[in-house]
Every structure is written in C-alpha cells, then in structure tokens.
Design a protein around this motif. Structure first.
Motif, PDB file in Angstrom:
ATOM      1  N   ALA A  20       0.824  -1.222   0.000  1.00  0.00           N
ATOM      2  CA  ALA A  20       0.000   0.000   0.000  1.00  0.00           C
ATOM      3  C   ALA A  20       0.854   1.265   0.000  1.00  0.00           C
ATOM      4  CB  ALA A  20      -0.926  -0.004   1.219  1.00  0.00           C
ATOM      5  N   ASP A  22       3.721   4.110  -1.451  1.00  0.00           N
ATOM      6  CA  ASP A  22       3.707   4.927  -2.664  1.00  0.00           C
ATOM      7  C   ASP A  22       4.786   4.579  -3.683  1.00  0.00           C
ATOM      8  OD1 ASP A  22       1.639   6.568  -1.682  1.00  0.00           O
ATOM      9  OD2 ASP A  22       3.082   7.793  -0.591  1.00  0.00           O
ATOM     10  N   THR A  43       1.273   0.809  -7.928  1.00  0.00           N
ATOM     11  CA  THR A  43       0.064   0.359  -7.263  1.00  0.00           C
ATOM     12  C   THR A  43       0.005  -1.158  -7.374  1.00  0.00           C
ATOM     13  OG1 THR A  43      -2.320   0.741  -7.034  1.00  0.00           O
ATOM     14  CG2 THR A  43      -1.469   0.566  -9.266  1.00  0.00           C
ATOM     15  N   TRP A  44      -0.636  -1.778  -6.422  1.00  0.00           N
ATOM     16  CA  TRP A  44      -0.830  -3.225  -6.371  1.00  0.00           C
ATOM     17  C   TRP A  44      -2.303  -3.475  -6.629  1.00  0.00           C
ATOM     18  CZ3 TRP A  44       0.939  -7.933  -6.573  1.00  0.00           C
ATOM     19  CH2 TRP A  44       0.300  -8.987  -5.927  1.00  0.00           C
ATOM     20  N   ASN A  45      -2.625  -4.289  -7.631  1.00  0.00           N
ATOM     21  CA  ASN A  45      -4.032  -4.541  -7.951  1.00  0.00           C
ATOM     22  C   ASN A  45      -4.527  -5.883  -7.425  1.00  0.00           C
ATOM     23  OD1 ASN A  45      -3.157  -6.523  -9.756  1.00  0.00           O
ATOM     24  ND2 ASN A  45      -3.446  -5.221 -11.559  1.00  0.00           N
ATOM     25  N   GLU A 100      -4.460   3.863 -13.146  1.00  0.00           N
ATOM     26  CA  GLU A 100      -3.533   3.461 -12.078  1.00  0.00           C
ATOM     27  C   GLU A 100      -2.579   4.596 -11.728  1.00  0.00           C
ATOM     28  OE1 GLU A 100      -3.830  -0.636 -14.309  1.00  0.00           O
ATOM     29  OE2 GLU A 100      -3.550   1.431 -14.974  1.00  0.00           O
ATOM     30  N   TYR A 101      -2.136   5.339 -12.741  1.00  0.00           N
ATOM     31  CA  TYR A 101      -1.201   6.435 -12.491  1.00  0.00           C
ATOM     32  C   TYR A 101      -1.856   7.504 -11.622  1.00  0.00           C
ATOM     33  CZ  TYR A 101       2.274  10.063 -13.152  1.00  0.00           C
ATOM     34  OH  TYR A 101       3.228  11.025 -12.928  1.00  0.00           O
ATOM     35  N   ARG A 103      -4.351   7.038  -9.568  1.00  0.00           N
ATOM     36  CA  ARG A 103      -4.576   6.463  -8.236  1.00  0.00           C
ATOM     37  C   ARG A 103      -3.282   6.374  -7.440  1.00  0.00           C
ATOM     38  NH1 ARG A 103      -7.787   2.563 -10.732  1.00  0.00           N
ATOM     39  NH2 ARG A 103      -6.167   1.008 -10.439  1.00  0.00           N
ATOM     40  N   MET A 104      -2.191   5.934  -8.081  1.00  0.00           N
ATOM     41  CA  MET A 104      -0.958   5.708  -7.335  1.00  0.00           C
ATOM     42  C   MET A 104      -0.368   7.007  -6.825  1.00  0.00           C
ATOM     43  SD  MET A 104       1.901   4.706 -10.227  1.00  0.00           S
ATOM     44  CE  MET A 104       0.900   3.477 -10.992  1.00  0.00           C
ATOM     45  N   ASN A 105      -0.722   8.097  -7.409  1.00  0.00           N
ATOM     46  CA  ASN A 105      -0.238   9.384  -6.930  1.00  0.00           C
ATOM     47  C   ASN A 105      -1.248  10.060  -6.011  1.00  0.00           C
ATOM     48  OD1 ASN A 105       2.448   9.942  -8.233  1.00  0.00           O
ATOM     49  ND2 ASN A 105       1.248   9.229  -9.958  1.00  0.00           N
ATOM     50  N   SER A 107      -1.977   9.248  -2.921  1.00  0.00           N
ATOM     51  CA  SER A 107      -1.697   9.211  -1.494  1.00  0.00           C
ATOM     52  C   SER A 107      -0.671  10.262  -1.059  1.00  0.00           C
ATOM     53  CB  SER A 107      -1.219   7.818  -1.081  1.00  0.00           C
ATOM     54  OG  SER A 107      -0.068   7.480  -1.810  1.00  0.00           O
ATOM     55  N   ARG A 131       2.450   1.418 -19.241  1.00  0.00           N
ATOM     56  CA  ARG A 131       2.246   0.680 -17.998  1.00  0.00           C
ATOM     57  C   ARG A 131       3.307  -0.419 -17.944  1.00  0.00           C
ATOM     58  NH1 ARG A 131      -1.900  -2.422 -18.141  1.00  0.00           N
ATOM     59  NH2 ARG A 131      -2.454  -2.423 -15.943  1.00  0.00           N
TER      60      ARG A 131
END
Length: 165
Positions: A20, A22, A43-45, A100-101, A103-105, A107, A131
C-alpha cells in the motif's frame, strides 16, 4: 517458487502494508549491461504491481530487451520491513493517462486544489504512457522479527549448532 507460496507471503499483513506504500525501487539491466535501480510510484491490484512511465523513458528499451526485474518495497523505521519481488516486466503502451497512475499518486499529501492542478498538468503533458506490469514469480518478506535475510538465517542456524555441540 510456487504460486501458492507467493500468494501466502503477499497476503500477510506486513506485505499488504508494504504493497500500500507509494514508491518502490525497480532494478533492471540497462542497455549498456550495467545495473539500474530507480524509485518509481506503483500500485498493487491484487495480482500485479503496476508502474507507469513516459513513452520515452530510458528504461523501456532495456526492459524490452531484458524484462527480468527485481522490486524492493521497504520502510524507513527500525526494524525495517522489506518486501522483495522478482518477475518479468510486461509493457503496455496506452493513450492518455492510465487510471492506475492517477490512483498511485493519490496518497501524496496534496490539497484538493493542488490535486486538481497536478492532474491538469499531467493531462496536458502526457499524450500517453507505458504501464509496466509485473506479476510476481518470487517474493520474500523480511521483518527482522519473524523473517530474516537468508544469510542471517544461516548464521543463526550455525550459532545454534555450535551452542548445541
């Protein structure tokens, strides 16, 4: 390493905590044959590590030639918690910005206004991204409480053998 072993390790609470985070470090072999180790957001899916990069990133030709990678996700506290992952990078060029990009940024500490500005900047800069998708083929969790690096495990075993001799 069997898929069931990988799943068991990745499902552990400490692994989930690390997955979880960054940023991880991506290790690969560059086109000139030398090693590279770069920090990159991820990110981990639930099955794969997904990283996104620019279409002109120097790592892409190297990953096309040799997709074998090693990933490290760790903490900065004592005792450290470390998740080591190996796998093959699959490259997927996409138009626009992958979800994903974004979302991963999400946090990083940003106000809602900063987030709007950041996303507008990203959308104006990139017409597409690549990706980098890694499905783990080997994992090791080191928490220095229940798991140790293999070399340290060996030293502990040798010490016990000496003490019992």
């Amino acid at each position: 390493m069997r898929a069931s072993e990988i799943t068991e390790i990745l499902d552990r609470p400490i692994s989930q905590e690390l997955l979880a985070r960054d940023v991880l470090r991506l290790a690969y072999v560059a086109k000139d044959g030398t090693p590279r180790n770069v920090p990159i957001a991820f990110t981990w899916n639930g099955a794969e590590i997904v990283m996104c990069t620019t279409k002109n990133a120097p790592k892409l030709p190297a990953l096309r030639e040799n997709p074998t990678v090693a990933l490290t996700i760790d903490t900065e506290v004592h005792p450290p918690k470390i998740l080591l992952i190996r796998g093959r990078a699959e490259l997927d060029a996409v138009d626009g910005i992958p979800e994903e990009y974004l979302r991963m940024n999400g946090s990083y500490e940003m106000t809602s206004e900063q987030r709007v500005e950041w996303e507008a900047e990203v959308r104006s800069l990139y017409d597409g991204m690549v990706r980098i998708v890694v499905t783990p083929t080997w994992v090791k969790l080191i928490d220095f409480e229940t798991t140790l690096p293999s070399a340290v495990e060996e030293l502990v075993k040798r010490r016990a053998e000496r003490e019992n001799a």
